[in-house]
Design a protein around this motif. Structure first.
Motif, PDB file in Angstrom:
ATOM      1  N   GLU A   1       0.834  -1.210   0.000  1.00 49.16           N
ATOM      2  CA  GLU A   1       0.000   0.000   0.000  1.00 49.16           C
ATOM      3  C   GLU A   1       0.866   1.257   0.000  1.00 49.16           C
ATOM      4  OE1 GLU A   1      -2.282  -3.202   2.313  1.00 49.16           O
ATOM      5  OE2 GLU A   1      -0.209  -2.504   2.148  1.00 49.16           O
ATOM      6  N   ALA A   2       1.872   1.256   0.856  1.00 44.86           N
ATOM      7  CA  ALA A   2       2.747   2.430   0.955  1.00 44.86           C
ATOM      8  C   ALA A   2       3.567   2.617  -0.314  1.00 44.86           C
ATOM      9  CB  ALA A   2       3.668   2.283   2.166  1.00 44.86           C
ATOM     10  N   MET A   3       3.956   1.508  -0.955  1.00 43.52           N
ATOM     11  CA  MET A   3       4.755   1.604  -2.177  1.00 43.52           C
ATOM     12  C   MET A   3       3.924   2.195  -3.314  1.00 43.52           C
ATOM     13  SD  MET A   3       8.024   0.851  -2.782  1.00 43.52           S
ATOM     14  CE  MET A   3       8.474  -0.568  -1.765  1.00 43.52           C
ATOM     15  N   VAL A   4       2.685   1.771  -3.432  1.00 41.09           N
ATOM     16  CA  VAL A   4       1.799   2.323  -4.459  1.00 41.09           C
ATOM     17  C   VAL A   4       1.579   3.813  -4.214  1.00 41.09           C
ATOM     18  CG1 VAL A   4      -0.543   2.279  -5.393  1.00 41.09           C
ATOM     19  CG2 VAL A   4       0.659   0.129  -4.952  1.00 41.09           C
ATOM     20  N   SER A   5       1.407   4.177  -2.948  1.00 40.27           N
ATOM     21  CA  SER A   5       1.221   5.590  -2.604  1.00 40.27           C
ATOM     22  C   SER A   5       2.471   6.412  -2.914  1.00 40.27           C
ATOM     23  CB  SER A   5       0.866   5.730  -1.124  1.00 40.27           C
ATOM     24  OG  SER A   5      -0.380   5.125  -0.842  1.00 40.27           O
ATOM     25  N   LEU A   6       3.627   5.813  -2.715  1.00 36.80           N
ATOM     26  CA  LEU A   6       4.892   6.518  -2.991  1.00 36.80           C
ATOM     27  C   LEU A   6       5.013   6.820  -4.470  1.00 36.80           C
ATOM     28  CD1 LEU A   6       7.517   7.544  -1.654  1.00 36.80           C
ATOM     29  CD2 LEU A   6       8.499   5.265  -2.044  1.00 36.80           C
ATOM     30  N   GLY A   7       4.573   5.904  -5.318  1.00 40.28           N
ATOM     31  CA  GLY A   7       4.574   6.137  -6.760  1.00 40.28           C
ATOM     32  C   GLY A   7       5.928   5.909  -7.412  1.00 40.28           C
ATOM     33  N   GLU A   8       5.912   5.846  -8.736  1.00 36.47           N
ATOM     34  CA  GLU A   8       7.137   5.542  -9.479  1.00 36.47           C
ATOM     35  C   GLU A   8       8.239   6.559  -9.231  1.00 36.47           C
ATOM     36  OE1 GLU A   8       6.632   4.745 -13.614  1.00 36.47           O
ATOM     37  OE2 GLU A   8       4.833   3.535 -13.298  1.00 36.47           O
TER      38      GLU A   8
END
Length: 210
Positions: free
Chosen positions: A62-69
């Motif tokens: 979840e946090a990785m998706v929120s962080l974004g590319e």
């Protein structure tokens, strides 16, 4: 290499390091998966330096998706192919959430369906996290298997299959870690340290060093 020599080969590696571990740093199955994806064409040391900050900022899918590319890329730009790896990291995190409830699946097919995850990465996760007796063949293991006569093969799949056939069952679960560490630190590519190798007398390599 004959069966008896192979058994002795692994007995010595076991005695030298009874509980071999990956050198990648992680605190969850998800973090190991990401670390292995990032380790393609990079050293474990460089990956660890990058993921310490990355996992502090984004320890979960979840946090990785929120962080974004762009956010992921900012943490891993010291690693080769960082933009493509950032894209894959976010994409695989999103698919884990959509298909697996945020958990790392324990099946090869499901793992290899994730962006950036090939056979070797899947094998590392299956072996390290789920303790399945599979063999992840990287450049170190490919070199060592052919050089020593342990399990010769023309490509990584051939070497993988040969190792699965030839490694004694009692050593198969940890064989991947023993071989990669031996290839990384002793049976190195250009100047193998044969003089300090614990299996020197069993090895069939013709050009041994002093």
């Amino acid at each position: 290499m004959k069966r008896e020599a192979i058994r002795e080969f692994f007995r010595r590696l076991h005695d030298a390091d009874p509980e071999p571990k990956t050198e990648l740093e992680y605190a969850s199955p998800y973090q190991l998966l990401v670390a292995v994806v990032l380790s393609a064409q990079a050293t474990d040391r460089s990956v660890n330096l990058a993921t310490r900050k990355l996992f502090a900022a984004a320890p979960t899918p979840e946090a990785m998706v929120s962080l974004g590319e762009d956010g992921v890329a900012g943490h891993i730009r010291t690693i080769g192919l960082f933009r493509n790896k950032a894209r894959n990291t976010v994409a695989l995190s999103r698919l884990l959430l959509e298909r697996h409830g945020g958990e790392v699946p324990a099946g090869r097919e499901a793992l290899e369906a994730l962006p950036g995850v090939g056979r070797k990465t899947a094998n590392v996760v299956l072996n390290t996290i789920f303790r399945q007796p599979v063999m992840a063949v990287d450049t170190h293991i490919f070199r060592l298997a052919n050089r020593t006569g342990l399990a010769p093969g023309k490509d990584v799949v051939a070497v993988e299959n040969a190792l699965l056939r030839r490694v004694p069952k009692e050593y198969l679960l940890d064989a991947h870690h023993w071989l990669i560490l031996h290839g990384r630190y002793v049976c190195t590519a250009h100047k193998p340290k044969c003089g300090e190798c614990c299996v020197r007398d069993l090895c069939l390599y013709r050009d041994k060093t002093a």
